[in-house]
Design a protein around this motif. Structure first.
Motif, PDB file in Angstrom:
ATOM      1  N   THR A 300       0.823  -1.208   0.000  1.00 28.20           N
ATOM      2  CA  THR A 300       0.000   0.000   0.000  1.00 28.20           C
ATOM      3  C   THR A 300       0.858   1.260   0.000  1.00 28.20           C
ATOM      4  N   ASN A 301       1.948   1.245   0.773  1.00 32.43           N
ATOM      5  CA  ASN A 301       2.868   2.382   0.737  1.00 32.43           C
ATOM      6  C   ASN A 301       3.487   2.517  -0.648  1.00 32.43           C
ATOM      7  N   ALA A 302       3.862   1.393  -1.240  1.00 35.25           N
ATOM      8  CA  ALA A 302       4.564   1.408  -2.519  1.00 35.25           C
ATOM      9  C   ALA A 302       3.724   2.013  -3.637  1.00 35.25           C
ATOM     10  N   VAL A 303       2.465   1.575  -3.770  1.00 32.11           N
ATOM     11  CA  VAL A 303       1.655   2.057  -4.893  1.00 32.11           C
ATOM     12  C   VAL A 303       1.324   3.531  -4.725  1.00 32.11           C
ATOM     13  N   ARG A 304       1.103   3.977  -3.498  1.00 34.61           N
ATOM     14  CA  ARG A 304       0.820   5.405  -3.295  1.00 34.61           C
ATOM     15  C   ARG A 304       2.049   6.249  -3.610  1.00 34.61           C
ATOM     16  N   MET A 305       3.204   5.801  -3.133  1.00 32.85           N
ATOM     17  CA  MET A 305       4.425   6.577  -3.349  1.00 32.85           C
ATOM     18  C   MET A 305       4.800   6.620  -4.820  1.00 32.85           C
ATOM     19  N   GLY A 306       4.714   5.477  -5.507  1.00 31.51           N
ATOM     20  CA  GLY A 306       5.030   5.461  -6.934  1.00 31.51           C
ATOM     21  C   GLY A 306       4.133   6.381  -7.729  1.00 31.51           C
TER      22      GLY A 306
END
Length: 451
Positions: A300-306
């Protein structure tokens, strides 16, 4: 603009997809990925092993071809092993041919992910000791488990607990080992883990908690025993689920990191070099409950940050709002979710906190059936600001963790949650939602302590 993306799982895929939609051919994207796949949901490995997801190919939500069709140049089976920030180029290697070359960039997006931590103990290289991270690991676990009857899982975090259950559903003898004295100790407090440990034990999983693996023993190059500081366990197969570390070695001494190597980013996700961004498991995240940088590798952190990096490629448009580390897990009949800190982390961070714990039914007692809901809040003692929450039930109430996440992100106090407006319908809940109820009890506790 020429952008090079290093690594392509969740954060890289999100960046490429969003950037191509926003800018089209105005941005040239070249992606270097050491594997020949992208976007594998490693959280689905246990689902595949347990037979819930029959086809592991369905655990991909994108592909190199999909991203190529969007206009990205996908250099699969290529590894970046050097970066020159002054002259703005990477040094890459084609893992199929051995060719090495330079490639220049205007902007660099580091989404190089993470890798499992392997305990440095004798026998760690024996055949049958497996990792659980990517598609190939999933295939190895599935293939090896067919002929394995005694399986040891090391690490009682989410992955370890899910795998232990999955193997049990397949009729295996399962031992779950962890150095901590409780399962899921980073996420849940004792009120919850006691119930879950009983649930796992009743379903046939042997728990070996508070034990440290000191060596692996084998025969003919294959693992046969796991030796801890307290006991010896026979094993036809071992799965390591002892956590992850960021894949950032090539940036050591070039970019600012946490002590463990996670790249520190600002509110717009620039690294310490303004032309380099980082996201996903390679990056530290701003953790709202403690107002500090932490390493919390979640998809969840990854997709938001990307996605945010794509919006900020030409100018700083969207701030990264930070994270609460909201997550969930299913443990046999229990549905569990958490957001923010538990008591253990509050103590480690030196926060002056208090807690409230309550057991509520999920629906009115006049309904034909209802289930207990176990709920706990962690809040700052001085002003009642909510910094953590845990919910668990045999009913699925896990979406309430998303409500807690929003509350923590926006610095809600106990009084705000106590009187928050939630709907009521007897099929789903009670006139006072259990989040209201537990907050009301905390409010009463605070009032008593102030008198």
């Amino acid at each position: 603009m020429k952008v090079i993306v290093i690594g392509c799982t969740h954060a890289g895929t999100a960046f490429i997809t969003t950037a191509k939609k926003l800018y089209g051919d105005n941005v040239k994207i070249t992606t270097y990925e050491r594997n020949d796949t992208v976007s594998f949901l490693s959280c689905g490995i246990a689902l595949h092993i347990g037979g819930v997801v029959k086809d592991p190919m369905k655990l991909f939500y994108s592909s190199p071809k999909t991203l190529s069709d969007l206009g990205a140049e996908m250099k699969m089976r290529h590894e970046v092993f050097g970066v020159n920030f002054d002259e703005k180029y990477v040094i890459a290697k084609n893992l199929e041919t051995g060719e090495t070359f330079k490639d220049h960039f205007d902007k660099l997006v580091i989404t190089s992910g993470s890798w499992p931590i392997v305990p440095d103990v004798p026998g760690k290289d024996l055949q049958g000791i497996l990792l659980s991270k990517n598609f190939y690991h999933a295939k190895d676990i599935a293939n090896n488990s067919k002929n394995a009857q005694k399986i040891v899982v090391i690490g009682a975090g989410y992955i370890g607990v899910e795998l232990a259950e999955a193997f049990k559903h397949r009729g295996k003898e399962v031992v779950l080992i962890d150095i901590a004295d409780r399962i899921l100790s980073r996420y849940l407090d004792k009120e919850f883990t006691e119930l879950l440990e009983n649930e796992m034990t009743e379903n046939g999983v042997k728990l070996a908690l508070g034990e440290t693996v000191v060596r692996f023993e084998g025969e003919n190059g294959c693992v046969k025993k796991v030796v801890t500081n307290k006991s010896v366990y026979e094993a036809d197969m071992v799965v390591l689920a002892t956590g992850f570390r960021p894949n950032t070695d090539i940036f050591r001494d070039k970019l600012k990191t946490l002590p463990g190597g996670a790249l520190i980013v600002d509110e717009y996700l620039h690294t310490s070099n303004q032309d380099a961004y980082a996201a996903g498991d390679s990056a530290a995240v701003w953790y709202n409950p403690t107002d500090s940088y932490e390493y919390i590798p979640l998809a969840t952190n990854a997709v938001r940050m990307g996605t945010i990096i794509a919006y900020n490629l030409f100018e700083d448009r969207i701030r990264y709002p930070g994270t609460q580390g909201t997550s969930g897990v299913k443990v046999f009949s229990y549905n569990v979710a958490t957001s923010g800190i538990n008591e253990l982390l509050a103590q480690q961070k030196g926060i002056d906190y208090d807690v409230i714990y309550a057991i509520e039914n999920n629906r009115p007692e006049f309904m034909p059936d209802y289930e207990p809901v176990y709920v706990k809040l962690v809040y700052r003692k001085d002003d009642g600001t909510i910094v953590g929450g845990q919910v668990m039930s045999r009913a699925d109430v896990t979406e309430s963790a998303n409500t807690l996440s929003v509350a923590i992100q926006n610095k809600y106090k106990i009084k705000d949650l106590a009187f928050a407006d939630f709907f009521f319908q007897p099929y789903f809940n009670k006139p006072w939602n259990f989040l209201n109820t537990v907050a009301l009890k905390a409010l009463e506790k605070m009032d008593k302590s102030n008198k």
